[in-house]
Write an enzyme that holds these catalytic residues in place. Structure first.
Site, PDB file in Angstrom:
ATOM      1  N   SER A 161       2.948  -9.041 -14.254  1.00  0.00           N
ATOM      2  CA  SER A 161       3.684  -7.984 -14.952  1.00  0.00           C
ATOM      3  C   SER A 161       4.027  -8.352 -16.392  1.00  0.00           C
ATOM      4  O   SER A 161       4.315  -9.516 -16.701  1.00  0.00           O
ATOM      5  CB  SER A 161       4.993  -7.716 -14.188  1.00  0.00           C
ATOM      6  OG  SER A 161       5.888  -6.970 -14.975  1.00  0.00           O
ATOM      7  N   ILE A 178       0.827  -1.227   0.000  1.00  0.00           N
ATOM      8  CA  ILE A 178       0.000   0.000   0.000  1.00  0.00           C
ATOM      9  C   ILE A 178       0.853   1.267   0.000  1.00  0.00           C
ATOM     10  O   ILE A 178       0.387   2.331  -0.407  1.00  0.00           O
ATOM     11  CB  ILE A 178      -0.992  -0.008   1.189  1.00  0.00           C
ATOM     12  CG1 ILE A 178      -2.081   1.055   0.989  1.00  0.00           C
ATOM     13  CG2 ILE A 178      -0.265   0.182   2.536  1.00  0.00           C
ATOM     14  CD1 ILE A 178      -3.341   0.843   1.739  1.00  0.00           C
ATOM     15  N   ASP A 218       4.663  -8.725   6.818  1.00  0.00           N
ATOM     16  CA  ASP A 218       5.657  -8.848   5.753  1.00  0.00           C
ATOM     17  C   ASP A 218       5.295 -10.064   4.903  1.00  0.00           C
ATOM     18  O   ASP A 218       4.885 -11.099   5.446  1.00  0.00           O
ATOM     19  CB  ASP A 218       7.053  -9.031   6.374  1.00  0.00           C
ATOM     20  CG  ASP A 218       8.165  -8.763   5.381  1.00  0.00           C
ATOM     21  OD1 ASP A 218       8.957  -7.841   5.615  1.00  0.00           O
ATOM     22  OD2 ASP A 218       8.243  -9.493   4.363  1.00  0.00           O
ATOM     23  N   TYR A 224      13.451 -10.829 -11.388  1.00  0.00           N
ATOM     24  CA  TYR A 224      12.128 -10.252 -11.104  1.00  0.00           C
ATOM     25  C   TYR A 224      11.065 -10.911 -11.987  1.00  0.00           C
ATOM     26  O   TYR A 224      10.010 -11.347 -11.509  1.00  0.00           O
ATOM     27  CB  TYR A 224      12.153  -8.736 -11.341  1.00  0.00           C
ATOM     28  CG  TYR A 224      10.777  -8.095 -11.334  1.00  0.00           C
ATOM     29  CD1 TYR A 224      10.142  -7.786 -10.136  1.00  0.00           C
ATOM     30  CD2 TYR A 224      10.108  -7.804 -12.531  1.00  0.00           C
ATOM     31  CE1 TYR A 224       8.868  -7.204 -10.140  1.00  0.00           C
ATOM     32  CE2 TYR A 224       8.844  -7.225 -12.536  1.00  0.00           C
ATOM     33  CZ  TYR A 224       8.233  -6.927 -11.338  1.00  0.00           C
ATOM     34  OH  TYR A 224       6.975  -6.357 -11.334  1.00  0.00           O
ATOM     35  N   GLU A 273       6.734  -7.805 -17.585  1.00  0.00           N
ATOM     36  CA  GLU A 273       8.115  -8.311 -17.567  1.00  0.00           C
ATOM     37  C   GLU A 273       8.134  -9.829 -17.735  1.00  0.00           C
ATOM     38  O   GLU A 273       9.177 -10.403 -18.063  1.00  0.00           O
ATOM     39  CB  GLU A 273       8.808  -7.931 -16.253  1.00  0.00           C
ATOM     40  CG  GLU A 273       9.328  -6.516 -16.225  1.00  0.00           C
ATOM     41  CD  GLU A 273      10.450  -6.271 -17.234  1.00  0.00           C
ATOM     42  OE1 GLU A 273      11.492  -6.929 -17.147  1.00  0.00           O
ATOM     43  OE2 GLU A 273      10.277  -5.406 -18.116  1.00  0.00           O
ATOM     44  N   LEU A 310      -0.229  -6.363  -3.990  1.00  0.00           N
ATOM     45  CA  LEU A 310       0.643  -5.480  -4.770  1.00  0.00           C
ATOM     46  C   LEU A 310       2.073  -5.463  -4.223  1.00  0.00           C
ATOM     47  O   LEU A 310       2.975  -4.934  -4.866  1.00  0.00           O
ATOM     48  CB  LEU A 310       0.098  -4.046  -4.757  1.00  0.00           C
ATOM     49  CG  LEU A 310      -1.388  -3.855  -5.076  1.00  0.00           C
ATOM     50  CD1 LEU A 310      -1.724  -2.371  -5.128  1.00  0.00           C
ATOM     51  CD2 LEU A 310      -1.743  -4.528  -6.383  1.00  0.00           C
ATOM     52  N   GLN A 349       3.496   2.988  -5.337  1.00  0.00           N
ATOM     53  CA  GLN A 349       2.713   3.828  -6.257  1.00  0.00           C
ATOM     54  C   GLN A 349       1.283   3.312  -6.416  1.00  0.00           C
ATOM     55  O   GLN A 349       0.305   4.054  -6.228  1.00  0.00           O
ATOM     56  CB  GLN A 349       3.387   3.852  -7.631  1.00  0.00           C
ATOM     57  CG  GLN A 349       2.525   4.504  -8.713  1.00  0.00           C
ATOM     58  CD  GLN A 349       3.070   4.322 -10.113  1.00  0.00           C
ATOM     59  OE1 GLN A 349       3.622   5.257 -10.668  1.00  0.00           O
ATOM     60  NE2 GLN A 349       2.919   3.142 -10.696  1.00  0.00           N
ATOM     61  N   ASP A 350       1.131   2.043  -6.766  1.00  0.00           N
ATOM     62  CA  ASP A 350      -0.208   1.520  -7.055  1.00  0.00           C
ATOM     63  C   ASP A 350      -1.050   1.419  -5.790  1.00  0.00           C
ATOM     64  O   ASP A 350      -2.272   1.667  -5.826  1.00  0.00           O
ATOM     65  CB  ASP A 350      -0.108   0.131  -7.705  1.00  0.00           C
ATOM     66  CG  ASP A 350       0.479   0.190  -9.101  1.00  0.00           C
ATOM     67  OD1 ASP A 350       0.904   1.277  -9.529  1.00  0.00           O
ATOM     68  OD2 ASP A 350       0.509  -0.864  -9.765  1.00  0.00           O
TER      69      ASP A 350
END
Ligand code: NAP
Ligand code: F7E
Length: 332
Positions: free
Chosen positions: A130, A12, A59, A154, A132, A81, A15-16
């Site tokens: 993503s 949170i 976490d 990633y 990616e 997120l 950015q998103d």
């Protein structure tokens, strides 16, 4: 489980997460956000941005913390997120990235399954997948069915999370959707990403606060959209009767070079060659050269469409950084 609209967001403080929290609050949700660390410096930023958000600590590496947070939040929608999201960093921290960005998804899915108990489809789950994952692209444009070929730790970790989300949907009947989002940016973008790195530098250069900008591969091409539009797509996915996977993209690709052209032109600099230098240390061990998404499925089924054009995105970011640089210059 409660009937009121309650959402739980990991990541949170990113950015998103920030844009999604405001969107959900505006829709009447009670919003809970997972924040890591014992004194996370982003807590005051989040509290100033969206004071109504209820913060829980935990976490993605600590599954019991996730289950405990879910039991407190009692959400009907979970947006995962949280991630180590910087591709360049993922080569230097490959195990950590695999644990947080990959195994963290499994930790979250399993926590949701345990929290939901017999009523597993009553809790809707969103996974932040993503573009990616497409890496060395096997099809142009890339769509939901395109073969995945990740090019970074990633990207590999995101592929794990993507398939684990599909697996939980198929194995347990969980309402788990995966959004394959292409690059999306905003004035809240982290300063390590190329768009924000450029908008910050251009603003500071135009005000005489900086005189050079070191970059890596400026010929890379990305399908860049506005983060505010993309969080709307996340929410729409979870409002569907059936969970599914969706590509979210603008359908246009631009180069880093083009981003530089527009950003510098916006502050009256037509020739930026004297300011921008290529630093070989910023080249990646394996590059994703070209991304362009086909979001036809989302446009049809979610009735989603991006609202911010590339040029407007660039100038929005430069204008926001000009305001910050002006304050810096005035000593405020
Ligand atoms: P971001 O700004 O980098 O935010 C990442 C968030 O993850 C931060 O809130 C961070 O917390 C949190 N986080 C990191 N490690 C964590 C851990 N061990 N446990 C719990 N939380 C942890 O990323 P973003 O741009 O908002 O992207 C949101 C998600 O979408 C990410 O999963 C990203 O990989 C994915 N995604 C992004 C894009 C894009 O273009 N933005 C495109 C496709 C997918 P701290 O603030 O404490 O560091
Ligand atoms: O790089 C090139 C770089 O770091 C974009 C994350 O949100 O989107 C993001 O990943 C391009 C790459 O984003 C610099 O080599 C050149 O080709 O802004 P970026 P990314 O790697 O595309 C995806 C969809 C995600 O999921 C990720 O979480 O720009 N580039 N010079 C540079 N990039 C950076 N960061 N810094 C440079 O100096």
């Amino acid at each position: 489980m409660q009937n009121a609209k309650r959402a739980f967001i990991t990541g949170i403080t990113g950015q998103d997460g920030m844009y999604l929290s405001r969107l959900l609050l505006s829709k009447g949700y009670e919003v809970y956000g997972l924040v890591r660390g014992q004194n996370n410096p982003k807590i005051p930023v989040l509290q100033a941005w969206a004071p109504e958000v209820k913060i829980l600590t935990g976490d993605l590496l600590d599954q019991s913390s996730l289950l405990r947070a879910l039991k407190v939040a009692q959400p009907t929608e979970v947006y995962n997120l949280g991630a180590i999201s910087f591709v360049a960093y993922s080569w230097e921290n490959a195990q950590l990235t695999s644990q947080v960005t990959g195994l963290g998804v499994l930790n979250m899915l399993e926590a949701v399954r345990l929290y939901a108990g017999d009523d597993v489809s009553a809790v809707r789950f969103y996974q932040a997948s993503s573009s990616e994952m497409f890496g060395r692209v096997q099809e142009v444009p890339q769509r939901e069915t395109t073969l995945l070929w990740p090019r970074s730790p990633y990207g590999v970790a995101k592929v794990f999370g993507h398939y684990m989300t599909i697996n939980y949907r198929e194995s347990y009947g969980m309402h788990a959707s995966s959004g394959v989002l292409f690059n999306h940016e905003s004035p809240l973008r982290g300063p390590e990403f190329v768009t924000r790195k450029i908008s910050t530098a251009v603003a500071r250069i135009s005000l005489g606060l900086q005189d050079r900008l070191d970059l890596g591969n400026i010929d890379a091409q990305r399908d860049w959209g506005f983060a505010g539009d993309y969080v709307e797509a996340m929410w729409r996915m979870l409002q569907q009767d059936e969970a599914d996977d969706y590509v979210i993209s603008t359908g246009e690709t631009q180069s880093v070079r083009k981003y530089l052209d527009i950003a510098f032109a916006h502050v009256g600099i037509d020739d930026w060659s004297g300011y921008v230098h290529q630093d070989p240390a910023l080249l990646r061990p394996a590059e994703v050269d070209l991304l362009i998404g086909d979001s036809a499925k989302a446009r049809t089924r979610l009735e989603w469409a991006p609202s911010v054009a590339f040029e407007d995105l660039v100038t929005m970011m430069v204008d926001a950084d000009l305001a910050i640089a002006a304050k810096e210059k005035s000593g405020a």
